[in-house]
Design a protein around this motif. Structure first.
Motif, PDB file in Angstrom:
ATOM      1  N   THR A   1       1.698  -4.117  -5.261  1.00 57.61           N
ATOM      2  CA  THR A   1       1.178  -2.813  -4.882  1.00 57.61           C
ATOM      3  C   THR A   1      -0.334  -2.919  -4.679  1.00 57.61           C
ATOM      4  O   THR A   1      -1.002  -3.722  -5.345  1.00 57.61           O
ATOM      5  CB  THR A   1       1.502  -1.751  -5.955  1.00 57.61           C
ATOM      6  OG1 THR A   1       0.894  -0.505  -5.592  1.00 57.61           O
ATOM      7  CG2 THR A   1       0.981  -2.161  -7.324  1.00 57.61           C
ATOM      8  N   ARG A   2      -0.856  -2.128  -3.768  1.00 53.98           N
ATOM      9  CA  ARG A   2      -2.303  -2.068  -3.537  1.00 53.98           C
ATOM     10  C   ARG A   2      -2.827  -0.729  -4.020  1.00 53.98           C
ATOM     11  O   ARG A   2      -2.193   0.301  -3.822  1.00 53.98           O
ATOM     12  CB  ARG A   2      -2.628  -2.230  -2.042  1.00 53.98           C
ATOM     13  CG  ARG A   2      -2.534  -3.647  -1.543  1.00 53.98           C
ATOM     14  CD  ARG A   2      -2.994  -3.733  -0.092  1.00 53.98           C
ATOM     15  NE  ARG A   2      -2.909  -5.077   0.434  1.00 53.98           N
ATOM     16  CZ  ARG A   2      -3.874  -5.986   0.371  1.00 53.98           C
ATOM     17  NH1 ARG A   2      -5.015  -5.675  -0.224  1.00 53.98           N
ATOM     18  NH2 ARG A   2      -3.727  -7.173   0.883  1.00 53.98           N
ATOM     19  N   ARG A   3      -4.019  -0.766  -4.613  1.00 53.98           N
ATOM     20  CA  ARG A   3      -4.627   0.460  -5.123  1.00 53.98           C
ATOM     21  C   ARG A   3      -6.095   0.479  -4.720  1.00 53.98           C
ATOM     22  O   ARG A   3      -6.819  -0.496  -4.906  1.00 53.98           O
ATOM     23  CB  ARG A   3      -4.501   0.497  -6.651  1.00 53.98           C
ATOM     24  CG  ARG A   3      -4.644   1.865  -7.283  1.00 53.98           C
ATOM     25  CD  ARG A   3      -4.064   1.816  -8.699  1.00 53.98           C
ATOM     26  NE  ARG A   3      -3.993   3.121  -9.305  1.00 53.98           N
ATOM     27  CZ  ARG A   3      -4.855   3.581 -10.211  1.00 53.98           C
ATOM     28  NH1 ARG A   3      -5.872   2.830 -10.574  1.00 53.98           N
ATOM     29  NH2 ARG A   3      -4.704   4.774 -10.735  1.00 53.98           N
ATOM     30  N   SER A   4      -6.521   1.600  -4.137  1.00 51.35           N
ATOM     31  CA  SER A   4      -7.899   1.736  -3.680  1.00 51.35           C
ATOM     32  C   SER A   4      -8.862   1.681  -4.852  1.00 51.35           C
ATOM     33  O   SER A   4      -8.612   2.261  -5.917  1.00 51.35           O
ATOM     34  CB  SER A   4      -8.061   3.066  -2.931  1.00 51.35           C
ATOM     35  OG  SER A   4      -9.388   3.245  -2.524  1.00 51.35           O
TER      36      SER A   4
ATOM     37  N   ASP B   1      -9.918  -2.574  -2.076  1.00 49.45           N
ATOM     38  CA  ASP B   1      -8.764  -2.276  -2.920  1.00 49.45           C
ATOM     39  C   ASP B   1      -8.418  -3.493  -3.775  1.00 49.45           C
ATOM     40  O   ASP B   1      -9.047  -4.551  -3.662  1.00 49.45           O
ATOM     41  CB  ASP B   1      -7.559  -1.821  -2.079  1.00 49.45           C
ATOM     42  CG  ASP B   1      -7.129  -2.857  -1.041  1.00 49.45           C
ATOM     43  OD1 ASP B   1      -7.379  -4.060  -1.260  1.00 49.45           O
ATOM     44  OD2 ASP B   1      -6.550  -2.466  -0.023  1.00 49.45           O
TER      45      ASP B   1
ATOM     46  N   GLU C   1       0.814  -1.215   0.000  1.00 50.56           N
ATOM     47  CA  GLU C   1       0.000   0.000   0.000  1.00 50.56           C
ATOM     48  C   GLU C   1       0.847   1.264   0.000  1.00 50.56           C
ATOM     49  O   GLU C   1       0.338   2.366  -0.255  1.00 50.56           O
ATOM     50  CB  GLU C   1      -0.958   0.012   1.193  1.00 50.56           C
ATOM     51  CG  GLU C   1      -0.310   0.101   2.556  1.00 50.56           C
ATOM     52  CD  GLU C   1       0.027  -1.245   3.147  1.00 50.56           C
ATOM     53  OE1 GLU C   1       0.241  -1.311   4.373  1.00 50.56           O
ATOM     54  OE2 GLU C   1       0.064  -2.243   2.391  1.00 50.56           O
ATOM     55  N   LYS C   2       2.170   1.110   0.274  1.00 48.71           N
ATOM     56  CA  LYS C   2       3.075   2.264   0.240  1.00 48.71           C
ATOM     57  C   LYS C   2       3.643   2.501  -1.159  1.00 48.71           C
ATOM     58  O   LYS C   2       4.309   3.512  -1.395  1.00 48.71           O
ATOM     59  CB  LYS C   2       4.241   2.049   1.210  1.00 48.71           C
ATOM     60  CG  LYS C   2       3.844   1.686   2.625  1.00 48.71           C
ATOM     61  CD  LYS C   2       3.243   2.836   3.373  1.00 48.71           C
ATOM     62  CE  LYS C   2       3.049   2.470   4.844  1.00 48.71           C
ATOM     63  NZ  LYS C   2       2.440   3.553   5.623  1.00 48.71           N
TER      64      LYS C   2
END
Length: 387
Positions: free
Chosen positions: A356-359, A341, A311-312
């Protein structure tokens, strides 16, 4: 006296317990494991372990199966005897004190309710064995039923209850004897995910209301993060790290902790330079140099890894030249929709995968498999790990 107001149950009036910081409640920890070791034959279950647990804490022993967490709890409860070392409670050694004389009580994963007894009688069972008079038992059981919100189900049998209700009966029975410490062995494992989440908040509310020290054994990272004031992450009979959930998640001290708690990117490399501003790592897997927050122990030339939570890691489509620290280009190879997400895996030109995480917001734009993207992160969000 009502169980909910009993000073013996809390060690202090409830109002004081809720307001007073844990660190100021006692000059010494409530529980101290002092160089405790436990072996079974030639197998070391707990290896020279030292740990302090404060009065009024909700403390979690977290780790994979076989790490020694249940053995540690059973030694505190009196069901196992340390091979060496000492366990002290309120400054007094527990050596030679049998389980039934310790100011602890354990709530087992199976709940172990008596199927032929009502909810009321299940809670009263231990109190009757202690020889309390009928009026005291009645008052204590009624208090416990109110506490776990099961007054209306008092005359039902366990088979007439939901899984969550049975769990609350077991909790009430464990609390009825007013232990100084409540030990919980994987208490929510039998519940489905949604009910487990609801019950976690109920447990924390009850613990804060009573001020009793709770020690929970779990292998569920999310459960430990929700419930505990502090967590001890265990591995191979020892402790890797002790800290608050935020400290464990944001500042892991080792690869083992970083990889066990949540999703993580671990990027191996060699320290290029390290100073008070940053730690720079040459990372062959990325084909470039990356930068992390400063690490006092880092030295140029030594091996280590950079840890960064998905998430960063920011992600956007390639739309021109990209540079700056910690900037990488790759192709989206996988995507897992997680509700609020999406977890993406991006393959770099070197073949290395970065998560990676993306909302999933309306204005977030759509990124599809095969899209070319740019990844980057703030050096302050990355941690350098030596081990």
């Amino acid at each position: 006296m009502s169980a909910l107001a009993s000073p013996a149950m809390t060690g202090a009036p409830l109002g004081d317990s809720a307001a007073e910081p844990i660190a100021k409640r006692a000059a010494e920890p409530l529980i101290r494991f002092d160089h405790v070791r436990k072996t079974f034959g030639g197998v070391v279950a707990v290896a020279d372990l030292s740990l302090d647990i404060e009065e009024g804490e909700f403390f979690a022993l977290l780790g994979p199966s076989g790490c020694g967490k249940t053995t540690l709890m059973r030694m505190l409860a009196g069901f196992e005897t340390p091979t060496s070392g000492d366990i002290r409670l309120a400054g007094k050694s527990l050596a030679g004190v049998p389980a039934h004389k310790r100011p602890t009580n354990m709530m087992f994963q199976s709940y172990a309710l008596f199927p032929h007894l009502s909810v009321w009688d299940n809670i009263a069972f231990g109190l009757r064995r202690e020889g309390l008079n009928a009026a005291a038992i009645r008052a204590r059981v009624d208090d416990m039923l109110s506490l776990v919100q099961l007054t209306a189900q008092a005359r039902r049998k366990p088979h007439q209850l939901s899984g969550g209700q049975r769990q609350r009966v077991a909790l009430a029975r464990s609390l009825a004897k007013e232990p100084r410490v409540l030990l919980l062995d994987e208490p929510l494992a039998a519940l489905d995910k949604k009910l487990r989440g609801e019950t976690q908040f109920e447990l924390t509310a009850i613990q804060r209301r009573l001020g009793i020290t709770f020690v929970i054994v779990t292998h569920d990272q999310d459960e430990a993060m929700v419930l505990a004031d502090r967590i001890a992450v265990m591995r191979e009979g020892g402790i890797e790290q002790v800290g608050t959930p935020a400290e464990i998640y944001e500042a892991p001290v080792s690869r083992a902790v970083a990889s066990f708690i949540g999703e993580i990117n671990l990027i191996e490399g060699t320290v290029a330079h390290a100073d008070a501003r940053e730690t720079a790592l040459d990372a062959p897997a990325l084909g470039t140099r990356v930068v992390a927050s400063p690490a006092g122990a880092a030295r140029a030339g030594e091996a280590g890894c950079l840890a960064i939570r998905p998430e960063k890691v920011a992600m956007r489509r390639v739309n021109g030249h990209s540079d700056g620290p910690n900037t990488l280009t790759g192709t989206v190879s996988d995507a897992a929709f997680m509700g609020e997400d999406t977890l993406y895996r991006v393959r770099l030109e070197t073949g290395h995968l970065i998560k990676t995480r993306r909302s999933n917001t309306r204005d977030g734009g759509t990124i599809r498999l095969g899209d070319r993207v740019v990844l980057n992160w703030d050096p302050a969000d990355a941690v350098f790990l030596e081990r």
